[in-house]
Enzyme design. Structure first.
Site, PDB file in Angstrom:
ATOM      1  N   HIS A  49      -2.013   1.174  -0.790  1.00 62.48           N
ATOM      2  CA  HIS A  49      -1.570   2.566  -0.688  1.00 62.48           C
ATOM      3  C   HIS A  49      -0.103   2.708  -1.077  1.00 62.48           C
ATOM      4  O   HIS A  49       0.697   1.798  -0.888  1.00 62.48           O
ATOM      5  CB  HIS A  49      -1.898   3.188   0.682  1.00 62.48           C
ATOM      6  CG  HIS A  49      -1.065   2.760   1.834  1.00 62.48           C
ATOM      7  ND1 HIS A  49      -1.593   2.220   2.983  1.00 62.48           N
ATOM      8  CD2 HIS A  49       0.262   2.831   2.064  1.00 62.48           C
ATOM      9  CE1 HIS A  49      -0.632   1.978   3.852  1.00 62.48           C
ATOM     10  NE2 HIS A  49       0.506   2.332   3.317  1.00 62.48           N
ATOM     11  N   GLU A  96      -4.185   6.766   0.437  1.00 67.60           N
ATOM     12  CA  GLU A  96      -5.120   5.689   0.751  1.00 67.60           C
ATOM     13  C   GLU A  96      -6.095   5.474  -0.418  1.00 67.60           C
ATOM     14  O   GLU A  96      -6.245   6.345  -1.288  1.00 67.60           O
ATOM     15  CB  GLU A  96      -5.908   6.066   2.015  1.00 67.60           C
ATOM     16  CG  GLU A  96      -5.040   6.269   3.257  1.00 67.60           C
ATOM     17  CD  GLU A  96      -4.507   4.959   3.853  1.00 67.60           C
ATOM     18  OE1 GLU A  96      -4.620   3.900   3.210  1.00 67.60           O
ATOM     19  OE2 GLU A  96      -3.978   5.018   4.977  1.00 67.60           O
ATOM     20  N   ASN A 108      -3.584  -2.370   1.482  1.00 70.14           N
ATOM     21  CA  ASN A 108      -4.755  -1.891   0.733  1.00 70.14           C
ATOM     22  C   ASN A 108      -4.344  -1.171  -0.561  1.00 70.14           C
ATOM     23  O   ASN A 108      -5.156  -0.497  -1.177  1.00 70.14           O
ATOM     24  CB  ASN A 108      -5.609  -0.961   1.612  1.00 70.14           C
ATOM     25  CG  ASN A 108      -4.823   0.261   2.095  1.00 70.14           C
ATOM     26  OD1 ASN A 108      -3.690   0.466   1.678  1.00 70.14           O
ATOM     27  ND2 ASN A 108      -5.428   1.062   2.956  1.00 70.14           N
ATOM     28  N   ASP A 137       6.759  10.932   2.775  1.00 65.18           N
ATOM     29  CA  ASP A 137       5.717  11.296   3.738  1.00 65.18           C
ATOM     30  C   ASP A 137       6.260  11.477   5.144  1.00 65.18           C
ATOM     31  O   ASP A 137       7.409  11.121   5.438  1.00 65.18           O
ATOM     32  CB  ASP A 137       4.603  10.232   3.728  1.00 65.18           C
ATOM     33  CG  ASP A 137       5.134   8.813   3.706  1.00 65.18           C
ATOM     34  OD1 ASP A 137       6.299   8.608   4.066  1.00 65.18           O
ATOM     35  OD2 ASP A 137       4.382   7.908   3.316  1.00 65.18           O
TER      36      ASP A 137
HETATM   37  C1  GLP Z   1       3.574   2.849   5.245  1.00 63.69           C
HETATM   38  C2  GLP Z   1       4.298   3.924   4.414  1.00 63.69           C
HETATM   39  C3  GLP Z   1       4.461   3.514   2.990  1.00 63.69           C
HETATM   40  C4  GLP Z   1       4.929   2.069   2.964  1.00 63.69           C
HETATM   41  C5  GLP Z   1       3.811   1.180   3.428  1.00 63.69           C
HETATM   42  C6  GLP Z   1       4.222  -0.267   3.569  1.00 63.69           C
HETATM   43  O1  GLP Z   1       2.387   3.242   5.816  1.00 63.69           O
HETATM   44  N1  GLP Z   1       3.769   5.244   4.473  1.00 63.69           N
HETATM   45  O2  GLP Z   1       5.381   4.374   2.348  1.00 63.69           O
HETATM   46  O3  GLP Z   1       5.271   1.701   1.673  1.00 63.69           O
HETATM   47  O4  GLP Z   1       3.205   1.658   4.585  1.00 63.69           O
HETATM   48  O5  GLP Z   1       4.995  -0.461   4.706  1.00 63.69           O
HETATM   49  P1  GLP Z   1       5.879  -1.714   4.981  1.00 63.69           P
HETATM   50  O6  GLP Z   1       7.028  -1.658   4.049  1.00 63.69           O
HETATM   51  O7  GLP Z   1       6.318  -1.575   6.415  1.00 63.69           O
HETATM   52  O8  GLP Z   1       5.027  -2.904   4.761  1.00 63.69           O
END
Ligand code: GLP
Length: 243
Positions: A138, A143, A136, A67
């Site tokens: 995702h 989402e 959540n 992304d």
């Molecule tokens: C972000 C990314 C995801 C990631 C998630 C968790 O928003 N787009 O790809 O897995 O949130 O992030 P983190 O590893 O910082 O907890």
């Protein structure tokens, strides 16, 4: 789903770095699906550190990132382009042309989504997809409520996701409202998926992953339908799962 429970984040990172290294050294033209966020950071740090000690060749590797924020270009320090370059690509001498991330500055976002999905189909699907998980549920930026049939698309970020990611920006208003993300169907095309989860803040999401049947209100639940998923989780993130 295979589950590897590690004592801590360091061991989790070591194990996921090992899986990536095995793909890089074991396949003729490996395609790696990569994630951003704090969770894979330890993995990338290890891959970078290993290059300084016993370098392996990455010239035959292609990468496809999940992304990118809409509106952030490569030069923006909080773009996922900048993250990947700084944390991994600059350290492993992978040709830039082999690395792929959605273009957050594309004027025609729909066309960019279509281009990206075609790219996944032409050079991919990833042999190995690394995933983190949002509080959540995702995955990528898919989402709750995202269709399991979704391909690469533009998404409006949930307030909780913008809040969670505000720590990387100087203020929460600076967090973009939209992103381009691989869809759930795109992610499910991967041959193997490694899902990483660390820390107490992810414990509820990991509990739900084991409790819930696949349902679109909890995107990560789709992974229970994939034939080759390994969850690497530290004890803190695993603490609510009944053992
Ligand atoms: C972000 C990314 C995801 C990631 C998630 C968790 O928003 N787009 O790809 O897995 O949130 O992030 P983190 O590893 O910082 O907890």
């Amino acid at each position: 789903m295979n589950v590897i429970i590690t004592e801590d984040y360091d061991t989790l990172s070591e194990q996921s770095a090992d899986i990536i290294t095995n793909h890089v050294t074991g396949l003729e033209a490996p395609v790696l699906g990569l994630a951003t966020g704090s969770t894979p950071l330890g993995t990338y740090n290890r891959l970078a550190a290993r290059q300084a000690i016993a370098p392996i060749d990455y010239r035959h590797v292609s990468t496809i990132n999940l992304d990118e924020y809409v509106g952030l270009g490569k030069a923006h320090p909080q773009s996922y382009h900048a993250f990947m370059k700084e944390k991994l690509f600059d350290h492993i001498e992978i040709p830039e042309a082999n690395t792929h991330i959605p273009d957050g500055l594309a004027e025609n976002r729909q066309a960019e989504c279509e281009r990206y999905e075609q790219l996944i189909d032409s050079i991919g699907p990833p042999d190995l997809q690394v995933l983190g998980i949002g509080h959540n549920g995702h995955i990528g930026f898919n989402e709750p409520g995202t269709s399991f049939q979704s391909e690469t698309h533009v998404v409006n970020l949930a307030p909780s996701t913008r809040e969670a990611n505000a720590r990387f920006f100087s203020s929460s208003e600076e967090v973009p409202c939209q992103a381009i993300t691989m869809g759930i169907k795109s992610i499910m095309k991967s041959r193997k998926i490694v899902l990483l989860a660390s820390g107490q803040s992810k414990a509820k999401a990991i509990e739900r992953l084991f409790q819930e049947e696949p349902n679109e209100a909890f995107p990560a639940s789709v992974l229970n339908q994939h034939p080759n998923v390994t969850l690497i989780v530290d004890q803190e993130a695993y603490q609510l799962v009944e053992q």
